[in-house]
Each structure stands twice: as structure tokens, then as C-alpha cells.
Scaffold this active site. Structure first.
Site, short mmCIF file in Angstrom:
data_model
loop_
_atom_site.label_atom_id
_atom_site.label_comp_id
_atom_site.label_asym_id
_atom_site.label_seq_id
_atom_site.Cartn_x
_atom_site.Cartn_y
_atom_site.Cartn_z
CG ASN A 103 -1.95 1.09 1.23
OD1 ASN A 103 -1.64 2.23 0.90
ND2 ASN A 103 -3.17 0.79 1.62
CB ILE A 129 -6.12 1.81 -3.37
CG1 ILE A 129 -5.12 1.37 -4.45
CG2 ILE A 129 -6.29 3.32 -3.42
CD1 ILE A 129 -5.58 1.68 -5.87
CG ASP A 130 -6.25 1.70 2.81
OD1 ASP A 130 -6.84 0.67 2.43
OD2 ASP A 130 -5.24 1.70 3.54
CB VAL A 131 -10.63 5.33 -1.34
CG1 VAL A 131 -11.43 6.52 -1.82
CG2 VAL A 131 -9.59 4.95 -2.38
CE1 TYR A 142 -7.08 10.89 4.73
CE2 TYR A 142 -8.37 10.44 2.76
CZ TYR A 142 -8.08 11.26 3.85
OH TYR A 142 -8.77 12.42 4.03
#
Length: 255
Positions: A103, A129-131, A142
Site C-alpha cells: 500500500n 488502496i485505501d480511500v 490515504y
């Protein structure tokens, strides 16, 4: 084996199995080794482990725990958390994990994706992917356990990681994570419409209907489950569980 993969996505902080809500307020779930044994008995097709604080705390992956997990597991597994270098990715894969999830390090250095893919193949690399949605409703990326907001546009980043060779994307809605409120279908569609590689939907699953929607409406190739596989029900106690395959198939077949 199911055509669409249902993947228990288990959160670690070091040696402990935990569960968060919106990436915060972690609750202790139990011992990861015992949990793997239970999932073995349930004949789960695949497992995912994420050390959710490793990057933020500057820690390496907990290799000693990962070795114990790999020795117990009967199914393919992926690991992410704190992987910053090719050497660390190589060690994760040499332990017995089939895939490495990256990530923060991937966002900071997409050439790392290419380096790992060139050596192990794209199928071994999952980009997480952190959204989170902004006040205006825009999706923002993020990193560092959801603590650092980044400026690159989501669709631009998707093009970069696919070009770099990534084999799969794990997309997590921070706003939905741990809430049982359903996946962010619009977010999943945004990802699947901009890449040709498989997408794993994560964050918010609360029912079989949610799982079906992520696949049938969002176009996800796989779904990750957190709360649903470590709790009895919403606001109830810990219970490691999984579905009968007939139940899951019925969710995919219902429109």
C-alpha cells in the site's frame, strides 16, 4: 472452488488479531494461528492478513508470526503491512504466502511494484488502496494506515499501478470499513471501469446481498470480508465463521 473468491481479510497488529471500524478503535479478536485452524476446517478458499499499523509505526512485517500462519494454513494466502522493499516482499513470499500486498510503499515508489512483478510475476502482487470521501464527495487516497491524505487523483494512480505491472487491486472504503453498511458500489465501479486487472472489494460488507452487489453491480472479481467472519452478527460477540458455498452462490445469482 468458487469462481468469485470470498476472502476473509484479517487484521493484525503484530501478533494479535483485531478488528477496526473506519480504521480506528481496534477490538481484540483472538489468536491468528487458532483462527487459521478454524478456517482450515471450514475449507475457506483463500485468506488475507493485513498488519494495519506496521507502516504507520515503521515496523517490518511480523515474519515470525507469518511463518507460524503459513505452517498452519491449507489455503492460498496474501499478506500486507510494512512491506517497503523488494527483500521484505521476497521474504513474505518465501515463507509460503502466495501474494504480497503493498500500500504505502507502492504509492511512494511505483517502481517497487515493477521490481517485484519482474521477479515473481504479476499474480504475486496486490496493490492495496485505501480511500475516503472528501466533504465534496471526491475519492481521496490515504496511506500509512489511513492517516495520511495524498494528492494524486485516484484514476491517475490506477493507471500508474497497472502500468507498473500490478496483478490485482484491493480497494478499501475507509468510510465503510467495519460498519456493516454495505460496500461503496460507486467506488468499486470507479476502480473496475478504469483498470483491466482483477479488483477485490473491501470495507462495509454486512450481508450476502452486499457481497452480490459488489460483484453484480460493482464489477468486483472478488470480495474481502472482515466483520462478517469474526463476529456473530453486528454488535454481537466474536465468532469465527464462514458461509456455505450454496449461500454464496445464491447471493451472486440474485439480481
Amino acid at each position: 472452488m468458487l469462481q468469485v473468491r470470498i476472502i476473509p481479510c484479517l487484521q493484525l497488529i503484530g501478533e494479535s488479531l483485531v478488528k477496526t471500524v473506519n480504521f480506528k478503535n481496534q477490538r481484540y479478536i483472538g489468536d491468528p494461528i487458532n483462527t487459521v485452524r478454524i478456517f482450515n476446517e471450514m475449507e475457506v478458499d483463500e485468506l488475507c492478513f493485513l498488519d494495519i499499523r506496521a507502516s504507520k509505526e515503521g515496523r517490518k512485517p511480523p515474519f515470525h508470526i507469518l511463518k507460524q500462519i503459513a505452517n498452519e494454513a491449507f489455503m492460498p494466502m496474501a499478506y500486507g503491512g510494512g512491506v517497503k522493499t523488494f527483500e521484505e516482499a521476497k521474504e513474505v513470499l518465501s515463507i509460503g504466502f502466495e501474494k504480497v500486498i503493498i500500500n504505502t510503499a507502492a504509492y511512494n515508489n511505483t517502481s517497487l511494484i515493477t521490481q517485484i512483478c519482474d521477479h515473481f510475476g504479476s499474480q504475486a502482487v496486490v496493490i492495496s488502496i485505501d480511500v475516503r470521501k472528501s466533504l465534496l464527495g471526491h475519492y481521496q487516497i490515504y496511506t500509512n494506515s489511513g492517516s495520511q491524505k495524498n494528492s494524486m487523483h485516484l484514476t491517475e494512480y490506477l493507471k500508474e499501478i497497472e502500468k507498473a505491472g500490478a496483478g490485482e487491486i484491493l480497494i478499501t472504503s475507509i468510510d465503510r470499513e467495519g460498519t456493516w453498511s454495505g460496500y461503496d458500489i460507486k467506488l468499486i465501479k470507479t476502480i473496475t471501469s478504469n483498470v483491466t486487472i482483477p479488483v477485490i472489494a473491501n470495507g462495509g460488507a454486512g450481508s450476502l446481498k452486499d457481497i452480490g452487489q459488489a460483484v453484480n453491480e460493482g464489477g468486483a472479481s472478488a470480495v474481502a470480508l472482515g466483520s462478517m467472519v469474526v463476529y456473530q452478527k453486528k454488535d454481537m460477540g466474536v465468532l469465527i465463521n464462514f458461509f456455505e458455498k450454496e449461500q454464496i452462490n445464491s447471493a451472486f445469482n440474485s439480481k
